[in-house]
Design an enzyme around this catalytic site. Structure first.
Site, PDB file in Angstrom:
ATOM      1  N   SER A  12       0.700  -1.321  -0.016  1.00 39.91           N
ATOM      2  CA  SER A  12       0.034  -0.135  -0.067  1.00 39.91           C
ATOM      3  C   SER A  12       0.974   1.182  -0.015  1.00 39.91           C
ATOM      4  O   SER A  12       1.661   1.382  -1.000  1.00 39.91           O
ATOM      5  CB  SER A  12      -0.979  -0.018   1.114  1.00 39.91           C
ATOM      6  OG  SER A  12      -1.929   0.914   1.073  1.00 39.91           O
ATOM      7  N   HIS A  57      -4.204  -1.600  -4.525  1.00 41.11           N
ATOM      8  CA  HIS A  57      -5.601  -2.192  -4.406  1.00 41.11           C
ATOM      9  C   HIS A  57      -6.142  -1.827  -5.645  1.00 41.11           C
ATOM     10  O   HIS A  57      -7.438  -1.522  -5.491  1.00 41.11           O
ATOM     11  CB  HIS A  57      -6.028  -1.140  -3.251  1.00 41.11           C
ATOM     12  CG  HIS A  57      -5.170  -1.152  -1.781  1.00 41.11           C
ATOM     13  ND1 HIS A  57      -4.836  -2.408  -1.094  1.00 41.11           N
ATOM     14  CD2 HIS A  57      -4.559  -0.107  -0.982  1.00 41.11           C
ATOM     15  CE1 HIS A  57      -4.010  -1.995  -0.159  1.00 41.11           C
ATOM     16  NE2 HIS A  57      -3.927  -0.750  -0.083  1.00 41.11           N
TER      17      HIS A  57
END
Length: 237
Positions: free
Chosen positions: A129, A164
């Site tokens: 992330s 993501h």
């Protein structure tokens, strides 16, 4: 003849904080050519969240490695000790959270310069992330609330990164719009479950812990559009 180490980094779409099978963690460790690699977790993006740190330590203490943590919100190392500590690692693993805040804190402590030095020394850099976003020239982020582009990063990986890509609503469309409009340079979109290894700026390996997850190359195209190309990924077992 002067030896020049390979400069390597890995983008992760999972790992100890999201998965239960440890496949991506084992893959990261397998990419370090020592029997007990020293692995430093950098949890800056989460504000050095204690539960996150314990989750890392709980996973990596059970593996064949020497785990450690670099806290910056309660820093206890002077500049020389901080440099010596980071440059003694075999792998530096950056956790998720707020990308923009993390970069600001790193620059205040000089960690951005030390990570670049570690990279040039051949230490494997990786992260999930925010910990994937940070290595590129720019990234796709929710650091400011809504999804947006952040034309800021360490620039160790040419182009941009979007994490993501498959799991958060709006990610795919928003990232493609940013690349199409040149708000972000062309780059890499990482679906959850994927690991991508770059050596000297080039993709050298892509893996996935699930058959459907992929890594994509996203490029601008004529007519204000963007194209995505799925990269072959080896299934981890």
């Amino acid at each position: 003849m002067t030896f020049v180490p390979q400069r390597r980094l890995a983008l992760l779409g999972g790992g100890f904080s999201t998965d239960t099978d440890d496949l991506l963690d084992d893959w990261v460790l397998s990419r370090v050519p020592v029997s007990r690699p020293r692995v430093c977790f950098v949890p800056t993006a989460s504000g050095d969240a204690p539960a996150y740190i314990e989750q890392f330590l709980g996973t990596y203490r059970s593996r064949s490695c020497e785990p450690s943590v670099l806290p910056l919100f309660r820093r206890n190392l002077d500049d020389d000790a901080l440099r010596a500590f980071l440059l003694s690692q075999d792998t530096i693993y950056v956790g998720g959270g707020n990308t923009a805040n993390m970069l600001t804190v790193w620059r205040a402590h000089g960690v951005d310069r030390l990570l670049r030095e570690a990279f040039n020394h051949g230490i494997l850099l990786c992260g999930i992330s925010a910990g994937a976003n940070c290595w590129a020239e720019g990234s796709h982020t929710d650091s400011f609330g809504p999804l947006t582009h952040l034309p800021d990063g360490l620039g160790l990986l040419p182009g941009s990164v979007c994490p993501h890509y498959d799991s958060e609503p709006g990610r795919r469309t928003s990232y493609q719009e940013a690349v199409a409009s040149h708000a972000l340079p062309a780059g890499w979109a990482v679906e959850d479950g994927v690991g991508a290894l770059f050596t000297n700026g080039h993709l050298t390996e892509s893996v996935t812990r699930t058959p459907q997850a992929r890594l994509y190359r996203v490029d601008p195209a004529p007519g204000g559009r963007a194209t995505e190309q799925a990269m072959p990924c080896r299934l981890l077992t």
